[in-house]
Design a protein around this motif. Structure first.
Motif, PDB file in Angstrom:
ATOM      1  N   LEU A 163       1.011  -1.155   0.441  1.00 21.38           N
ATOM      2  CA  LEU A 163       0.271   0.152  -0.423  1.00 21.38           C
ATOM      3  C   LEU A 163       0.451   1.233  -0.084  1.00 21.38           C
ATOM      4  O   LEU A 163       0.537   2.475  -0.249  1.00 21.38           O
ATOM      5  N   ALA A 164       2.389   1.207   0.342  1.00 17.63           N
ATOM      6  CA  ALA A 164       3.058   2.466   0.505  1.00 17.63           C
ATOM      7  C   ALA A 164       3.519   2.716  -0.560  1.00 17.63           C
ATOM      8  O   ALA A 164       3.295   4.212  -0.666  1.00 17.63           O
ATOM      9  N   ASP A 165       3.979   1.650  -0.826  1.00 22.66           N
ATOM     10  CA  ASP A 165       4.482   1.670  -2.753  1.00 22.66           C
ATOM     11  C   ASP A 165       3.567   2.016  -3.067  1.00 22.66           C
ATOM     12  O   ASP A 165       3.960   3.326  -4.484  1.00 22.66           O
ATOM     13  N   ALA A 166       2.216   1.913  -3.415  1.00 17.55           N
ATOM     14  CA  ALA A 166       1.063   2.550  -4.636  1.00 17.55           C
ATOM     15  C   ALA A 166       1.369   3.529  -4.339  1.00 17.55           C
ATOM     16  O   ALA A 166       0.877   4.993  -5.158  1.00 17.55           O
ATOM     17  N   LYS A 167       1.279   4.500  -2.847  1.00 15.31           N
ATOM     18  CA  LYS A 167       0.595   5.826  -2.319  1.00 15.31           C
ATOM     19  C   LYS A 167       2.008   6.450  -2.889  1.00 15.31           C
ATOM     20  O   LYS A 167       2.022   7.926  -3.130  1.00 15.31           O
ATOM     21  N   LYS A 218       7.216   7.336   1.689  1.00 15.77           N
ATOM     22  CA  LYS A 218       7.083   5.848   1.631  1.00 15.77           C
ATOM     23  C   LYS A 218       7.087   5.398   3.487  1.00 15.77           C
ATOM     24  O   LYS A 218       6.047   4.980   3.662  1.00 15.77           O
ATOM     25  N   THR A 219       8.317   5.711   3.779  1.00 11.88           N
ATOM     26  CA  THR A 219       9.045   6.044   5.819  1.00 11.88           C
ATOM     27  C   THR A 219       7.347   6.731   6.205  1.00 11.88           C
ATOM     28  O   THR A 219       6.882   6.001   7.388  1.00 11.88           O
ATOM     29  N   ILE A 220       7.581   8.200   6.190  1.00 11.23           N
ATOM     30  CA  ILE A 220       6.756   8.676   6.643  1.00 11.23           C
ATOM     31  C   ILE A 220       5.095   7.732   6.918  1.00 11.23           C
ATOM     32  O   ILE A 220       4.345   8.307   8.287  1.00 11.23           O
ATOM     33  N   TYR A 221       5.025   7.565   5.261  1.00 11.00           N
ATOM     34  CA  TYR A 221       3.278   7.058   5.840  1.00 11.00           C
ATOM     35  C   TYR A 221       3.009   5.139   6.700  1.00 11.00           C
ATOM     36  O   TYR A 221       2.485   5.346   6.524  1.00 11.00           O
ATOM     37  N   LEU A 222       4.208   4.522   5.859  1.00 15.14           N
ATOM     38  CA  LEU A 222       4.778   3.720   7.214  1.00 15.14           C
ATOM     39  C   LEU A 222       5.165   3.468   8.220  1.00 15.14           C
ATOM     40  O   LEU A 222       3.685   3.146   9.648  1.00 15.14           O
ATOM     41  N   LYS A 223       4.940   4.808   9.171  1.00 17.64           N
ATOM     42  CA  LYS A 223       5.465   5.375  10.380  1.00 17.64           C
ATOM     43  C   LYS A 223       3.608   5.672  10.367  1.00 17.64           C
ATOM     44  O   LYS A 223       3.701   6.018  11.767  1.00 17.64           O
TER      45      LYS A 223
END
Length: 304
Positions: A141-145, A159-164
């Motif tokens: 999902l993060a990669d898609a974002k 991507k890091t921010i989204y995962l956090k």
């Protein structure tokens, strides 16, 4: 297939909120007062707003008095009108009536860039967030974002921010946080309406009170409470704020303008039919000696 990086890592009392666990720990260590001071310096822009931050900077706190430095006399004067509101914002932000007054100082200290080293090394909430499991679905999902971002470094950062954000949301849910009844953001279960919504509700009430005063300057608490769910302190603060705003615009010899009459009705909570020339002049003269922004003009008034 799901990949989990950690499991069962939190005790029930370890993570409450960033706004509660740190102060509790600081209190146990005898550092609560120091922590509160640093919160004001470090979060000044978030508390008062970026525009005020450009011109007014906090310097020190002694016995509940916050000393600030203004980069111009104009901003010092403007800040006086907002002082009550700023004190309220600071204490609301801290969740504690820490600041009782704000005064100006001519001495400007070097800007404090971060918390003291003592506070920094005591608690690191980030490590608890990092321990929250991340699944393969989360990564997909993060990669898609971020797939539309061409710059590789920027893409990885986002991507890091989204995962956090996923980890933080999951952590809050694990500790019983619920959706805010107003906006849907996660909030501690003991506070069904989140801090942001509570602030918005309060600001909406204050704006409505100001509107009522603009239409009926003589209105009292009983009048206003029929239209707004508020308390007497809120009505008083809004009355004082409007009095300061109007009074700051009047000249020293103005006794007859619409704004001057409105000011008298606000200050005395008196309806138009009960006004007379003596009440108007007497009230305005008293105000001009009592209010801080007329201090520099007192000598001129006395000469008259």
């Amino acid at each position: 297939m799901k990949r989990a990086y950690s499991n069962n890592l939190f005790s029930n009392n370890l993570f409450e909120t960033g706004n509660t666990i740190i102060p509790k720990t600081m209190k146990n260590l005898g550092l609560l007062k120091e922590y509160k001071k640093n919160q004001i310096f470090y979060k000044w822009g978030d508390i008062v707003g970026k525009e005020i931050e450009k011109h007014i900077s906090p310097q020190e706190i002694n016995f509940g008095v916050l000393y600030v430095y203004a980069n111009s006399s104009v901003w010092a004067n403007n800040f006086q009108y907002l002082k009550i509101e700023i004190i309220e914002k600071i204490n609301d932000f801290l969740g504690y009536k820490f600041v009782k007054d704000i005064q100006f100082t001519r001495l400007r200290k070097k800007k404090i860039d971060n918390y003291s080293s003592v506070l920094e090394r005591k608690i690191d909430l980030g490590k608890y967030v990092r321990r929250v499991p991340i699944t393969d679905e989360d990564l997909i999902l993060a990669d898609a974002k971020v797939q539309q971002i061409e710059d590789e470094k920027l893409r990885q950062k986002l991507k890091t921010i989204y995962l956090k954000s996923i980890q933080l949301t999951r952590l809050k849910k694990d500790y019983g946080w619920i959706a805010c009844k107003r906006c849907g953001r996660l909030t501690p279960k003991e506070k069904p309406i989140c801090f942001n919504c509570l602030r918005e509700i309060k600001e909406e009430k204050e704006a409505t009170i100001i509107e009522i005063f603009e239409e009926m300057p003589w209105a009292n608490y009983q009048d206003i409470s029929q239209y707004v769910d508020c308390n007497m302190d809120m009505v008083k603060k809004m009355r004082d704020k409007l009095i300061q705003m109007i009074a700051s615009k009047l000249s020293l010899d103005d006794y007859t303008s619409v704004e001057a009459i409105k000011l008298v009705m606000l200050y005395k909570a008196i309806s138009p039919e009960k006004l007379n020339e003596y009440i108007i002049k007497d009230t305005l003269n008293k105000l001009r000696f009592d209010m801080a922004f007329w201090d520099n003009n007192k000598i001129k008034v006395k000469r008259k």
